[in-house]
Write a protein that holds these residues in place. Structure first.
Motif, PDB file in Angstrom:
ATOM      1  N   GLY A 116       0.822  -1.203   0.000  1.00  0.00           N
ATOM      2  CA  GLY A 116       0.000   0.000   0.000  1.00  0.00           C
ATOM      3  C   GLY A 116       0.853   1.248   0.000  1.00  0.00           C
ATOM      4  N   GLN A 117       1.915   1.188   0.814  1.00  0.00           N
ATOM      5  CA  GLN A 117       2.818   2.320   0.915  1.00  0.00           C
ATOM      6  C   GLN A 117       3.510   2.562  -0.422  1.00  0.00           C
ATOM      7  N   ALA A 118       3.968   1.469  -1.036  1.00  0.00           N
ATOM      8  CA  ALA A 118       4.658   1.587  -2.317  1.00  0.00           C
ATOM      9  C   ALA A 118       3.722   2.187  -3.353  1.00  0.00           C
ATOM     10  N   ALA A 119       2.442   1.810  -3.264  1.00  0.00           N
ATOM     11  CA  ALA A 119       1.479   2.316  -4.242  1.00  0.00           C
ATOM     12  C   ALA A 119       1.270   3.810  -4.065  1.00  0.00           C
ATOM     13  N   THR A 120       1.193   4.270  -2.808  1.00  0.00           N
ATOM     14  CA  THR A 120       0.944   5.701  -2.604  1.00  0.00           C
ATOM     15  C   THR A 120       2.157   6.549  -2.980  1.00  0.00           C
TER      16      THR A 120
END
Lengths: 259, 442
Positions: A116-120
């Motif tokens: 999720g972090q990588a996506a944001t």
């Protein structure tokens, strides 16, 4: 035909607890927020009455909990210590890893959070988001739509198109009829194959199989007590039973009304 | 492609390799020397658990369980969860006990510093866990060299047809679709030239563990409370369960095992319903099944005077086939997934046409659930119905569903050249670290 999917109905949840609200006197539009009669409130809720085969939020929670229980590896209540004197970890790092008390769900949650972090952080880059979207679209695709059902259809579209001119050129009509070329799939495209082999592994959550296709047979319902067909629905909790005898047993033990 | 220096460093690797298929339920392990021809007999199967009995207050590590005489209320601690090694404290204790300790015996005991390790894992493992695994292997056990891979890929190193002289040249098999129905879950793994097509890997929640727990739940609800008797229920599941050939037969068998309504009692079909005689752990440590006897069950409920020896019976009717049915219809208990055949088709749907044809012609089923009676027949029938008519479909069960992956790995490890290309030595690890290693093995 557009695909219509019934989303989970949360109309029957009644939030527990209480909250401070600004008292602005009697407001008829707000009366329904905290009604005295919960049954009537559920019926009048925005989602309205549930359809026949829909599950209430309570049933969905119960099913999810049951599945989690069925696939649990270790019972957290039972602590089994390693017998004997265990050898000392050789490095600080090994000691840290050996002493972890985390379960698999913690690691999987971590993985989700990191993704999720990588996506944001990489939202700006269009290509990344596009790739993710594309894989998601692939994952959601129905299996059966993409697999041709008959041998005639089994020939992929482009291949047939490519075959047509050759068949016209061919002077020997019999040969064209006997030819098996059109039944053969197009040869492997090496670039495509390489892309497939180089693809990174899916995350654990993304690797799960898709739900059964929407057009397939409906879910089978079984008696909650004896496992025969569940033809009757419990009026209190919505579980299925097969007859009066099992209904009594169900109410005595498993009924969710009071769960 | 290994880095340039790798070859030179790996030249000094040991010529003994420990092939370790570290499953959640059992460890399959054996030592392979280079150039040898490994067989199933070289593999040892050891329970991957630490068990504790609250009755005799004994703790059993791994193979010590063979000496256990009382499986009542036995509690298990399993270091592998959902197929991934999570608890290294327990796993270290089991490995040390089984692979390096006295329990191993002279044949299987190994000295890690002089041995290579080929370790299998499940697909889609979280990176953090892979990193932990690599670190423990090198820093705690100090193996000479190490290779970690998805277990199913090793199945490609079996000769496609036995006694074919060209077989060794054509390895790994070009197209191979592995259906691995194991303890933790069921995975569908398409392989091309021994490499995993990662984007097409699919996983079903249903595995042997879920089936055992489901049977445990059903028996506890319908008969006796057996929630603590995991070992017994697993044994019962293995003894009596079967997969019905089709969903029509499912409906028929369900009808034949129904007790009927009040005032309209049905006779239970003794060809399906069995009585399982439960072990009392005094005279017998294992139970057995026998055809249902209505008189016995009346006696049990006190409707008829007791006769004959005292015994505890667990009648099993629709549980026998409704439990393994979950592999084909997970939605029966509300798991929103298609069954194994649907998952196979879903996995193939993201692959090009030509690969699909090749993969369907070579489907191999491994894993313990495939040993349930009727499993293979049902899988083949349902797949055939989904696969287009013109396609060749070949579904086979591995000759030893449990050890097949291990033997593939052993064959892989017995060829020095192939092994040398993939192994990473301890010196390389010390130099480059674990983050590099995770990238290298992915």
């Amino acid at each position: 035909m557009p695909h219509v999917e019934v989303l989970p109905n949360s109309a029957a949840t009644v939030a527990p607890g209480w909250t401070y609200v600004v008292d602005t006197g009697y407001d008829p539009s707000k009366v329904a927020i905290n009604p005295k009669n919960k049954k009537r409130a559920a019926a009048a809720a925005p989602g309205g009455q549930r359809a026949e085969d829909e599950l209430s939020a309570r049933q969905q929670t119960a099913i999810a909990r049951r599945i989690a229980e069925l696939e649990r590896d270790n019972d957290p209540k039972q602590l089994i210590t390693v017998p004997g004197k265990s050898s000392v970890p050789k490095t600080q790092n090994a000691r840290r890893i050996i002493q972890y008390q985390r379960q698999i769900k913690h690691w999987l949650d971590d993985e989700e959070a990191q993704m999720g972090q990588a996506a944001t952080t990489s939202r700006g880059s269009v290509s990344h988001a596009g790739g993710r979207g594309a894989t998601q679209a692939l994952r959601r695709q129905s299996t059966f739509a993409s697999v041709p059902a008959t041998p005639v259809e089994a020939t992929p579209g482009p291949a047939t198109m490519a075959q047509t001119p050759t068949r016209l050129d061919n002077t020997f009509a019999e040969d064209a009829l006997l030819s098996i070329d059109q039944n053969l799939p197009p040869p492997l495209n090496s670039a495509e194959l390489e892309a497939l082999l180089a693809a990174p592994p899916l995350s654990y959550a993304a690797s799960h199989a898709a739900p059964p296709p929407a057009g397939g047979p409906p879910q089978r319902q079984f008696c909650d007590n004896c496992g025969y067909w569940g033809q009757i629905k419990c009026r209190k909790c919505g579980a299925r039973v097969c007859g009066m005898e099992c209904k009594d047993a169900h109410e005595a033990t498993r009924c969710l009304k009071w769960a | 492609m290994p880095p340039k220096g790798a070859k030179k460093a790996a030249a000094a690797t040991a010529n003994k390799t420990l092939v370790l298929d570290n499953g959640a339920y059992t460890i399959k392990a054996g030592i392979v020397s280079t150039g040898a021809t490994p067989t199933y007999d070289d593999c040892r199967v050891v329970p991957n658990c630490i068990a504790r009995s609250t009755r005799d207050k004994c703790t059993y590590v791994g193979s010590e369980l063979d000496g256990c005489r009382d499986f009542g209320e036995l509690a298990f601690r399993r270091p592998v969860e959902k197929g991934f090694i999570v608890n290294w404290e327990a796993e270290k204790a089991i490995w040390e006990h089984e692979l390096m300790g006295e329990a191993a015996g002279a044949w299987w005991r190994c000295d890690p510093t002089e041995t290579n390790l080929v370790l299998t894992e499940k697909p889609n493992c979280p990176k953090e866990l892979q990193k932990n695994c690599d670190e423990v292997v090198f820093e705690q056990f100090e193996f000479a060299a190490y290779y970690r891979c998805v277990g199913a890929t090793l199945n490609a190193y079996h000769a496609p047809t036995a006694a074919s002289s060209l077989a060794s040249q054509s390895l790994p098999q070009e197209c191979l679709l592995i259906v691995d129905t194991s303890y933790s879950d069921t995975t569908i793994l398409p392989l091309y030239n021994g490499k995993l097509l990662q984007s097409a890997v699919r996983r079903l929640t249903v595995g042997g563990k879920l089936l055992t727990n489901y049977l445990k739940e059903l028996s506890s609800l319908r008969h006796y409370n057996m929630m603590e008797e995991t070992y017994l229920l697993n044994e019962i599941k293995e003894a009596v369960s079967y997969v019905v050939p089709s969903s029509q037969q499912f409906a028929r068998d369900l009808e034949r095992t129904w007790k009927g309504r009040v005032g309209d009692r049905r006779e239970l079909d003794a060809s399906i319903v069995v009585d399982y005689v439960l072990p009392d752990y005094e005279n017998a440590i294992h139970g057995h099944a026998r055809p249902h006897d209505a008189a016995k069950s009346r006696m049990r409920r006190g409707l008829q005077p007791l006769q004959g020896p005292r015994e505890d019976l667990l009648p099993l009717g629709n549980e026998r086939f409704a439990v393994p049915e979950l592999l084909f219809n997970p939605s029966d208990i509300g798991i929103q997934e298609a069954g194994i055949p649907g998952a196979v088709m879903e996995s193939l749907s993201v692959l090009p046409e030509a690969l699909k044809v090749g993969l369907l012609a070579n489907v191999v089923v491994v894993g313990g659930n495939s040993l349930i009676a009727g499993f293979m027949e049902r899988l083949e029938t349902e797949l055939r119905a989904l696969v287009p008519v013109g396609y060749l479909l070949n579904v086979t069960r591995a000759d030893d569903a449990v050890k097949h992956t291990w033997l593939g790995g052993a064959r892989f490890a017995s060829e020095q050249e192939r092994l040398r290309e993939v192994l990473v030595t301890k010196a390389e690890y010390d130099e480059r670290g674990s983050t590099w290693l995770v990238k290298r093995f992915s």
